[in-house]
Design a protein around this motif. Structure first.
Motif, PDB file in Angstrom:
ATOM      1  N   ARG A 207     -41.325 -32.635 -47.718  1.00 16.47           N
ATOM      2  CA  ARG A 207     -40.100 -32.055 -47.160  1.00 16.47           C
ATOM      3  C   ARG A 207     -40.299 -31.709 -45.684  1.00 16.47           C
ATOM      4  NH1 ARG A 207     -36.997 -26.757 -49.526  1.00 16.47           N
ATOM      5  NH2 ARG A 207     -38.667 -25.674 -48.434  1.00 16.47           N
ATOM      6  N   ILE A 208     -41.480 -31.191 -45.343  1.00 14.38           N
ATOM      7  CA  ILE A 208     -41.738 -30.849 -43.937  1.00 14.38           C
ATOM      8  C   ILE A 208     -41.803 -32.121 -43.097  1.00 14.38           C
ATOM      9  CG2 ILE A 208     -43.365 -29.800 -42.331  1.00 14.38           C
ATOM     10  CD1 ILE A 208     -44.221 -27.919 -44.533  1.00 14.38           C
TER      11      ILE A 208
ATOM     12  N   GLY B 222     -47.088 -29.059 -54.377  1.00 16.84           N
ATOM     13  CA  GLY B 222     -47.717 -29.011 -53.055  1.00 16.84           C
ATOM     14  C   GLY B 222     -47.457 -30.273 -52.245  1.00 16.84           C
TER      15      GLY B 222
ATOM     16  N   SER C  52     -38.554 -33.429 -42.365  1.00 14.59           N
ATOM     17  CA  SER C  52     -37.623 -32.399 -41.872  1.00 14.59           C
ATOM     18  C   SER C  52     -36.483 -32.206 -42.862  1.00 14.59           C
ATOM     19  CB  SER C  52     -37.069 -32.773 -40.495  1.00 14.59           C
ATOM     20  OG  SER C  52     -38.089 -32.756 -39.545  1.00 14.59           O
ATOM     21  N   GLY C  53     -36.823 -32.090 -44.113  1.00 13.63           N
ATOM     22  CA  GLY C  53     -35.819 -31.811 -45.131  1.00 13.63           C
ATOM     23  C   GLY C  53     -35.213 -33.048 -45.765  1.00 13.63           C
TER      24      GLY C  53
ATOM     25  N   LEU D 173     -48.259 -32.589 -39.398  1.00  5.23           N
ATOM     26  CA  LEU D 173     -46.930 -32.022 -39.642  1.00  5.23           C
ATOM     27  C   LEU D 173     -46.055 -32.121 -38.388  1.00  5.23           C
ATOM     28  CD1 LEU D 173     -47.793 -28.815 -41.725  1.00  5.23           C
ATOM     29  CD2 LEU D 173     -47.011 -31.041 -42.569  1.00  5.23           C
TER      30      LEU D 173
ATOM     31  N   ARG E 113     -42.516 -34.325 -37.981  1.00  3.06           N
ATOM     32  CA  ARG E 113     -41.289 -33.677 -37.520  1.00  3.06           C
ATOM     33  C   ARG E 113     -40.723 -34.389 -36.290  1.00  3.06           C
ATOM     34  NH1 ARG E 113     -42.504 -28.186 -34.398  1.00  3.06           N
ATOM     35  NH2 ARG E 113     -40.422 -27.317 -34.230  1.00  3.06           N
TER      36      ARG E 113
ATOM     37  N   ALA F  39     -30.508 -34.188 -50.701  1.00  7.31           N
ATOM     38  CA  ALA F  39     -31.934 -33.892 -50.477  1.00  7.31           C
ATOM     39  C   ALA F  39     -32.361 -32.670 -51.278  1.00  7.31           C
ATOM     40  CB  ALA F  39     -32.187 -33.695 -48.990  1.00  7.31           C
ATOM     41  N   ALA F  40     -31.488 -31.674 -51.349  1.00  4.18           N
ATOM     42  CA  ALA F  40     -31.853 -30.448 -52.084  1.00  4.18           C
ATOM     43  C   ALA F  40     -32.173 -30.771 -53.543  1.00  4.18           C
ATOM     44  CB  ALA F  40     -30.718 -29.434 -51.988  1.00  4.18           C
TER      45      ALA F  40
ATOM     46  N   GLU G 239     -43.724 -30.237 -51.085  1.00  2.00           N
ATOM     47  CA  GLU G 239     -43.505 -29.363 -49.921  1.00  2.00           C
ATOM     48  C   GLU G 239     -43.901 -30.071 -48.629  1.00  2.00           C
ATOM     49  OE1 GLU G 239     -45.851 -26.082 -51.125  1.00  2.00           O
ATOM     50  OE2 GLU G 239     -44.214 -25.083 -52.180  1.00  2.00           O
ATOM     51  N   ARG G 240     -45.032 -30.751 -48.662  1.00  2.79           N
ATOM     52  CA  ARG G 240     -45.459 -31.502 -47.463  1.00  2.79           C
ATOM     53  C   ARG G 240     -44.450 -32.598 -47.131  1.00  2.79           C
ATOM     54  NH1 ARG G 240     -50.766 -30.317 -46.150  1.00  2.79           N
ATOM     55  NH2 ARG G 240     -51.590 -28.963 -47.761  1.00  2.79           N
TER      56      ARG G 240
END
Lengths: 115, 423
Positions: free
Chosen positions: B29-30, B23, B33-34, B364, B368, B9-10, B26-27
């Motif tokens: 990834r949240i 941007g 949850s990664g 978000l 999650r 994932a990284a 980032e959303r």
């Protein structure tokens, strides 16, 4: 078996916070230190601070941290202090190693023993 | 639902942040949850972390659920035969799908078809044909309407934020308010080629326009010598009940635009299904509008299989739609401090929050907790809920339990923010 005191649990906060900051920082540092500033040094902004808040809430059982509260936390040390205080007041619990390991795995990173 | 082992994932998020839109990465990834998406089936998506989330988002594409078997089989058949067209020889998948669509939407009236990949392709084609047919380089659209973000489509999309940076390059489009005489007034001011309208505004907040209003507008547009284009890219194909909302409501559009689920949730596909009059410019010049991948054989094969699934949607729709309507009503009752309004039309639900920030937090929080849903693009205080027709009762209950918890948490954050702000 006697229960661990909250204060003893609070001692374990910093390595976990450093680990999550290292994983989530937009400008990651190889080793995170207490003086690192979340926004200026590590590149956090409102969205990524929300992500950090979610992770720390999940791991420490914290009540909701608002984005604005998170914005007031200037440094990594400030975050550690906030959570240590919450643990000491029994408003949060120490993170379990298994949960931290699971979180790291979810993000596709190995836990760094340096914290 | 299985997927081969993927990259870490990284690595995925580092690449996405560095080379795609940071941007959005980032959303994503949240919301994950990664983790990133790896496999899907029905109403559920499997993540690289092994977690499974419910999918009420996906831009309304998986109406039939993810990876419906008949569509996969049809696409495999096309791949095994001839997945791309020469464009110089006849493509049987495109021809047969065109005939099916013509027989399905408004038989005998909407008899001509043009294929694209994205919904915006259909919008571009329809606008171009209407302007060429009438000789009027001007179009009417509706306040709150969304038709895409390519240049022609953006001209008719009512979104000042996204139009602003390219305003000078956009074509002549006027946006009318949802008032009965709005089209007649606009016609009196200046001629226009077409009125483009979504019978149910998707990105405008899941708002259904009244049938009486649509019929009046259509009559007024036709009286002014203009054409009527029903953009049903999101609301059509039974998402909101009928195959075509406009046709079912007696609007008599000159074209119905389809997309999203048309490719069966498997392949990209959109279509303009229109009258011979709208398509007259192509009768005069067959190469007036072409595109390399228009009528893509694998996409059209998927489309043919997708149309076979529409009856199944009709059977499932009442139960899922009723559960959706009940669920959003319960949310409104339980969270009056942050939920301003709710509505639903068929399988398109909308939760209007008191502001964009709390809607964003709720999205978000839901991601999650295991539910994917998105804010409306041009009305971001509204969160759209787009369950696939195959969503089970248990999945619907799980989705609303997640939404309830997400609203509670988002509400707490907003309340604490307010108290921090006032302290």
């Amino acid at each position: 078996m006697p229960e661990a005191s909250p204060a003893a649990g609070a001692d374990l906060v910093a390595p976990v916070v450093h680990e999550m900051v290292r994983i989530l920082a937009p400008n990651p540092a190889e080793v995170v230190v207490p003086d690192h500033r979340l926004i200026h040094d590590l590149g956090f902004h409102s969205l990524t601070l929300t992500e950090l808040a979610f992770a720390l809430e999940d791991l420490f059982g914290l009540d909701s941290v608002t984005p604005e509260q998170a914005m007031l936390l200037a440094s990594v040390g400030d975050v550690v202090e906030l959570i240590e205080d919450a643990v000491a007041r029994s408003e949060a619990h120490p993170a379990s190693p298994a949960e931290v390991a699971e979180y790291c795995a979810r993000y596709g990173v190995e836990r760094d023993p340096r914290g | 639902m299985t997927a081969p082992p993927g990259p870490a994932a990284a690595e995925v998020f580092a690449a996405a942040s560095a080379h795609l839109v940071a941007g959005i990465a980032e959303r994503q990834r949240i919301l994950g949850s990664g983790a990133y998406e790896t496999a899907a089936e029905g109403a559920e998506v499997r993540l690289s972390s092994g977690r499974t989330v419910l999918d009420f988002g996906s831009y309304a594409v998986p109406l039939f659920g993810h990876r419906p078997a008949p569509v996969l089989d049809a696409v495999r058949g096309a791949l095994d035969g001839m997945p791309v067209s020469t464009r110089l020889l006849a493509n049987p998948h495109a021809a047969l799908l065109a005939a099916r669509l013509a027989a399905l939407l408004d038989p005998g009236r909407l008899s001509r078809v043009s294929f694209g990949l994205n919904g915006a392709d259909a919008v571009e084609t329809a606008l171009k044909l209407a302007i060429a047919r009438t000789g009027r380089p001007s179009v009417l659209a509706v306040e709150g309407g969304f038709h895409g973000k390519s240049m022609g489509a953006l001209a008719v999309t009512h979104d000042p934020l996204r139009r602003g940076p390219v305003q000078g390059f956009l074509g002549d489009a006027r946006h009318v308010p949802p008032e009965p005489d709005a089209v007649a007034r606009a016609a009196a001011e200046a001629p226009f080629a077409a009125l483009i309208v979504e019978p149910v505004q998707g990105e405008g907040g899941g708002r259904a326009l009244p049938p009486d209003l649509l019929r009046r507008w259509s009559a007024d547009a036709h009286a002014a010598g203009a054409l009527v284009l029903a953009d049903e890219i999101q609301c059509g194909l039974r998402r909101c009940g009928p195959v075509s909302v406009a046709v079912a409501e007696g609007v008599r559009p000159d074209a119905v635009l389809l997309g999203k689920a048309l490719g069966g949730g498997v392949m990209p596909l959109s279509a303009v299904v229109g009258t011979p009059e709208l398509f007259a410019p192509l009768a005069a010049d067959p190469y007036f509008h072409t595109a390399t991948f228009g009528g893509h054989p694998a996409s059209c094969a998927a489309g043919l299989a997708a149309l076979d699934l529409l009856d199944g949607v009709a059977e499932r729709l009442p139960a899922v739609a009723a559960g959706l309507a009940r669920g959003v009503a319960d949310l409104a009752a339980a969270h009056p401090g942050i939920v301003a309004d709710v509505r639903s039309t068929g399988l398109l639900g909308a939760v209007e929050f008191t502001g964009e920030a709390v809607a964003g937090l709720a999205v978000l929080e839901a991601g999650r907790r295991g539910l994917l849903a998105a804010q409306s693009l041009s009305r971001p205080a509204v969160v759209k809920l787009l369950p696939p027709a195959v969503t089970s009762t248990a999945q619907l209950e799980r989705a609303f339990a997640i939404l309830d918890a997400s609203c509670r948490s988002a509400g707490r954050r907003v309340a604490r923010t307010a108290s921090v702000g006032s302290g």
